[in-house]
Every structure is written in C-alpha cells, then in structure tokens.
Design a protein around this motif. Structure first.
Motif, PDB file in Angstrom:
ATOM      1  N   ARG A   1      -2.015  -0.595  -6.740  1.00 31.14           N
ATOM      2  CA  ARG A   1      -0.994  -1.550  -6.330  1.00 31.14           C
ATOM      3  C   ARG A   1      -1.509  -2.975  -6.141  1.00 31.14           C
ATOM      4  O   ARG A   1      -0.785  -3.832  -5.629  1.00 31.14           O
ATOM      5  CB  ARG A   1      -0.367  -1.066  -5.014  1.00 31.14           C
TER       6      ARG A   1
ATOM      7  N   CYS B   1      -7.413   0.560  -6.910  1.00 32.13           N
ATOM      8  CA  CYS B   1      -6.113   0.485  -6.218  1.00 32.13           C
ATOM      9  C   CYS B   1      -4.988   0.292  -7.244  1.00 32.13           C
ATOM     10  O   CYS B   1      -5.010  -0.673  -8.010  1.00 32.13           O
ATOM     11  CB  CYS B   1      -6.120  -0.676  -5.225  1.00 32.13           C
TER      12      CYS B   1
ATOM     13  N   CYS C   1       0.822  -1.216   0.000  1.00 35.41           N
ATOM     14  CA  CYS C   1       0.000   0.000   0.000  1.00 35.41           C
ATOM     15  C   CYS C   1       0.855   1.264   0.000  1.00 35.41           C
ATOM     16  O   CYS C   1       1.798   1.377   0.778  1.00 35.41           O
ATOM     17  CB  CYS C   1      -0.917  -0.008   1.227  1.00 35.41           C
ATOM     18  N   ILE C   2       0.534   2.198  -0.874  1.00 31.99           N
ATOM     19  CA  ILE C   2       1.279   3.458  -0.933  1.00 31.99           C
ATOM     20  C   ILE C   2       0.455   4.613  -0.351  1.00 31.99           C
ATOM     21  O   ILE C   2       0.763   5.783  -0.555  1.00 31.99           O
ATOM     22  CB  ILE C   2       1.691   3.788  -2.387  1.00 31.99           C
TER      23      ILE C   2
ATOM     24  N   CYS D   1      -2.302   5.978  -1.123  1.00 33.74           N
ATOM     25  CA  CYS D   1      -2.836   6.992  -2.049  1.00 33.74           C
ATOM     26  C   CYS D   1      -4.270   7.383  -1.676  1.00 33.74           C
ATOM     27  O   CYS D   1      -4.728   8.476  -1.989  1.00 33.74           O
ATOM     28  CB  CYS D   1      -2.799   6.471  -3.484  1.00 33.74           C
ATOM     29  N   GLY D   2      -4.993   6.466  -1.037  1.00 36.22           N
ATOM     30  CA  GLY D   2      -6.356   6.773  -0.581  1.00 36.22           C
ATOM     31  C   GLY D   2      -7.435   6.601  -1.628  1.00 36.22           C
ATOM     32  O   GLY D   2      -8.600   6.891  -1.369  1.00 36.22           O
ATOM     33  N   ASN D   3      -7.061   6.107  -2.818  1.00 40.15           N
ATOM     34  CA  ASN D   3      -8.084   5.894  -3.857  1.00 40.15           C
ATOM     35  C   ASN D   3      -9.216   5.017  -3.355  1.00 40.15           C
ATOM     36  O   ASN D   3     -10.396   5.267  -3.620  1.00 40.15           O
ATOM     37  CB  ASN D   3      -7.456   5.187  -5.076  1.00 40.15           C
ATOM     38  N   CYS D   4      -8.837   3.933  -2.651  1.00 43.99           N
ATOM     39  CA  CYS D   4      -9.837   2.958  -2.200  1.00 43.99           C
ATOM     40  C   CYS D   4     -10.870   3.620  -1.287  1.00 43.99           C
ATOM     41  O   CYS D   4     -12.080   3.423  -1.455  1.00 43.99           O
ATOM     42  CB  CYS D   4      -9.152   1.802  -1.485  1.00 43.99           C
TER      43      CYS D   4
ATOM     44  N   LEU E   1      -5.853  -4.993  -2.724  1.00 43.57           N
ATOM     45  CA  LEU E   1      -7.126  -5.494  -2.190  1.00 43.57           C
ATOM     46  C   LEU E   1      -7.689  -6.627  -3.046  1.00 43.57           C
ATOM     47  O   LEU E   1      -7.616  -6.576  -4.271  1.00 43.57           O
ATOM     48  CB  LEU E   1      -8.137  -4.344  -2.139  1.00 43.57           C
TER      49      LEU E   1
HETATM   50  S1  SF4 Z   1      -5.846   2.289  -3.214  1.00 44.04           S
HETATM   51 FE1  SF4 Z   1      -4.403   0.630  -2.779  1.00 44.04          FE
HETATM   52  S2  SF4 Z   1      -2.429   1.653  -2.552  1.00 44.04           S
HETATM   53 FE2  SF4 Z   1      -3.995   3.266  -2.435  1.00 44.04          FE
HETATM   54  S3  SF4 Z   1      -4.424   3.471  -0.203  1.00 44.04           S
HETATM   55 FE3  SF4 Z   1      -5.894   1.974  -1.009  1.00 44.04          FE
HETATM   56  S4  SF4 Z   1      -4.931  -0.011  -0.694  1.00 44.04           S
HETATM   57 FE4  SF4 Z   1      -3.320   1.537  -0.501  1.00 44.04          FE
END
Ligand code: SF4
Ligand code: SF4
Length: 443
Positions: A414, A412, A371-372, A374-377, A417
């Motif tokens: 990366r 995500c 996980c980086i 990024c908060g997309n999720c 999930l």
């Molecule tokens: S979208 Fe993926 S990489 Fe970005 S915060 Fe959520 S789990 Fe982490």
C-alpha cells in the motif's frame, strides 16, 4: 508474460545449475581430503569455477521467471528457508566451516593451497586461511548480489544499495588490502573502522601501522580515527545508520545478499528486543573499556594494569570477534535470520544506533490510514522490528536497530512506508538513553 515453454526451459536450466553446484561441492571435498594424490589447484579452482557458473545459472533461472511481486512466495514452505532439515544442515555446515577456519585451519590446507597461484598474483604473498576466507566471502557477496539485484530489480534503491555493498566488499575489503600487501604495505581495510574493527585503534596496531607503513601508515591511522569519530556522526546525522550498515559494511553486505533468503526468520518478540538492548550496548562498552585500558597501559609502560588490558583484548577477540561475529553471526543465518550479529552483537551498530535514534534526520514515515495490517513489513524486517505496529499508529519509525535496508517499504502493498532524511521537526525527541526495561512494543 513468461510462457509455459519458457518456464520449462528455466526449470531445466535451474536443475543444471544445481547439478553444477553439487559437482563443485564434490571438487571442494576432494581438494580438502585428497592429500598428495591430487593436484589441489586444479580441483580447487574447478570447484570455484563450477560454483560461479552453477550459482549464476541457478540464480538467474530461479529469479528471472518470477514476477517481482512474487519473489518471496513459498519462503515459509521451503525446507531451506523455514528452519527445515536442509536449513539445519546448512547451518551446521557453515558453523563447522567457521570453526575449522578459525581454530583448525590445517584441515582446510587443500583449499588454502588451491588458492596459492591466485594469492601470489593478487598479493604477492602465500595463500593463508584468511585469504581463503576473504575469497569465499567476496564470492558469496557477488554471487548472491546477483540474486538480490534480480529479486529487487524494479526498485532503484535496492539496485544501487546492492551494487554499493558489492563494490565495497570487492574493492575495499578484498582487492585493495591484497594490493597493499603486494606493495609491501600493511594490510588495511578502509571500509572497516573502530569499534567494529576494534583493534584499529589499539596502541599495538597504531604503532605497527606507523612503523611499517610510514606516511601511508600515518594516513591509515588518521583515516580510521576520522571515520570513527567525525565522518560516522556526520553521515549518521544526515542518513541514519543505513549509510554504513546497508551500503558499506562487509557484514551488512553479506547479510543483504547471501542472507537475504533468511531475513524473515528474525525474532520479532519483545523478549528478543530486550535481549538486543541487554547485549549490544555492553559489548560496545566492552570495546571502549578495552581500548582505554590498552592506551592507559601503553602510556604507563605496562606498569598500571600489567596484563589485564591484554586479557580484555584477548577475551574480546575470542568471544566477540571470533565466536559471536563469525561462527554465530553467519553460521546461524538459516536458523536465526541474517542479522543476528548486527542486531545483538556489533558494537558499530550500537554506536550508530545511539546516533541514529538521538541525533539523526533519518526516519521511516508511515501513512497509517493506508495500512491494511497485512504484516509484510514486520515479516521481512531483518532487525525484528514490528513495523506494522508503527504503521497502524501512523507513527514515524525511529528505532536504533533499523539498518535502513528499505525492505519493509519494498514489500508493503500500500505504499505506507517511506525512508526519509528529512528535517528533525516532528521526529521522536528522545532524551534518555535506551534501557532494557524501557522497551515497549505491542504484545
Ligand atoms: S506492509 Fe504496509 S500495509 Fe502491510 S502491515 Fe506493513 S505498512 Fe501495513
Ligand atoms: S524497519 Fe524497514 S528499513 Fe528498518 S531494518 Fe526493518 S525492514 Fe529494514
């Protein structure tokens, strides 16, 4: 790679689509206000034709040129998807439509009359406000279903899931109930069950179905009871609540298609989570108590509670069935996100959520090391779950509210999930029921 010339072409066609949509809106306005001076069928059906044509052109030309990774670009900048003036205007328009539909249907008489030939053809019955509603609802799911299919075109899970909600809305919630009426059978929605369709297990409805539908009516009652008390726990054990909320339910279908551009507006705060717990479970309790009271009253011949159970039923129908699920549930999409009803009000979601959290194999596993942050999720979780927090801890996500839409995994970058229906080992072992104070989240 899409060339600049092709992009220009897409842009011109997109504006053509918008123009057709604007003309379609004018046709509807004329249908409603024209009175005896116009032919409502011609104007209304022209409006629907232009809506479909303009909508399809605009959707295809706005989604197709965009790379799948850029589909959400600009959502927070566009007025319509970031609570700007046009979003408020759309919210007011939708809310106003629901208010007119529920309580002042005579104001929509032109549109109702416009659907008369279609209603006679499909149902062999005159058109009414609910046929108008069903037609527009199904159109919205289908048109915006095309939007979702193009937006998530590289993801098999979303393609199948979107086709599924379109299929259940069109087949089970529109055509089949219409055909039942055409053959003089009771209107019945096989894709809705108690407690969402709360009156399906009320004594009055059970009696009506058995008296008017004979063998088919008995099957409808049997179907409703089996789906509510047997199939729902079994399917939720294997697949979590996603089998219903994201694959079958009409409310979920509308949220996942027409509501998709608003999923990022869900409130992610701890306060919202607390409100969610404080509202949704009492509503489930309300349905259970109302149903029990009605049956006790029916068995006692009305001597035990008098009109108390009827009062419960009417209050539920007005406050929850009409105001919450209809007016607020859809009218507030552009302001509060697409799952307000599913998250805060739906008793079926509460029932499924309890099963999902405590007795299901479903979970979203997280590979925290990747996980980086990024908060997309979290941003695109329509149920307001702070997915990132779980990902950072490397914890599986087992939340009663998660509808298994899978968008968190889709956005995500990366591959952190993964939605799973694996064995229960290593899963959260909750024993206590959810309480408002027990809510914990990174603040
Ligand atoms: S979208 Fe993926 S990489 Fe970005 S915060 Fe959520 S789990 Fe982490
Ligand atoms: S956690 Fe993921 S799968 Fe669950 S509702 Fe949110 S976005 Fe959908």
């Amino acid at each position: 790679m899409v060339t600049t010339a092709t992009n220009k072409l897409y842009l011109y066609f997109k504006y053509l689509g918008y123009t057709l949509l604007a003309i379609s809106a004018l046709c509807f306005l004329t249908t409603i206000t024209g009175g005896n001076t116009i032919n409502p069928v011609v104007w209304g059906m022209s409006g629907i034709g232009l809506l479909i044509l303009g909508g399809l052109i605009a959707i295809v030309c706005s989604r197709l040129p965009k790379h799948v990774a850029h589909q959400n670009n600009g959502l927070w900048q566009k007025d319509l998807t970031s609570r700007g003036i046009s979003a408020w205007a759309l919210g007011i328009l939708l809310t106003g439509f629901y208010i007119l539909l529920y309580w002042f249907p005579e104001t929509l008489q032109g549109l109702i009359v416009a659907l008369e030939p279609f209603s006679q053809w499909l149902r062999n019955k005159p058109s009414d406000q609910w046929f108008l509603y069903g037609t527009f609802y199904t159109l919205a799911v289908m048109l915006m279903g095309v939007y979702a299919l193009l937006k998530y075109r590289n993801n098999r899970y979303h393609l199948i899931r979107t086709c599924s909600v379109i299929f259940f809305q069109l087949g089970f919630a529109f055509i089949l109930p219409g055909l039942l009426l055409a053959f003089n059978q009771p209107e019945f929605y096989f894709s809705y069950f108690w407690p969402l369709k709360y009156d399906y297990l009320f004594p009055s409805t059970v009696g009506y179905l058995i008296d008017n539908g004979q063998a088919l009516g008995v099957f409808m009652v049997f179907w409703g009871a089996v789906l509510s008390f047997l199939a729902t726990p079994v399917l939720t054990y294997f697949y979590g609540k996603r089998w219903y909320c994201s694959w079958v339910c009409g409310c979920g279908g509308l949220a996942e298609t027409a509501g998709d551009p608003y999923r990022h507006l869900s409130d992610k705060s701890k306060k919202a989570w607390q409100w969610e717990v404080a509202i949704i479970y009492p509503i489930l309790g309300f349905v259970i108590i109302t149903t029990l009271l009605l049956w006790i009253n029916s068995w006692s011949g009305g001597s035990l509670f008098g009109d108390l159970s009827g009062g419960f039923s009417r209050s539920y129908g007005f406050f929850i069935g009409s105001i919450f699920s209809g007016v607020v549930g859809v009218g507030f999409y552009p302001i509060m996100g697409n799952r307000v009803w599913c998250r805060f009000g739906c008793p079926m979601a509460a029932y499924l959520g309890i099963l999902q959290k405590h007795f299901s194999r479903f979970r979203i596993t997280t590979n925290g090391g990747q996980c980086i942050s990024c908060g997309n999720c979290s941003t695109y979780c329509e149920m307001g779950i702070d997915v990132r927090w779980y990902a950072q801890q490397g914890e599986p996500i087992i939340r009663s509210s998660c509808v298994g839409c899978g968008i968190c995994a889709h956005v995500c970058p990366r591959g952190v999930l993964k939605l799973e229906n694996g064995p229960r080992e290593g899963r959260y072992h909750g024993t206590t029921l959810i309480e408002r104070e027990a809510v914990t989240i990174l603040s």
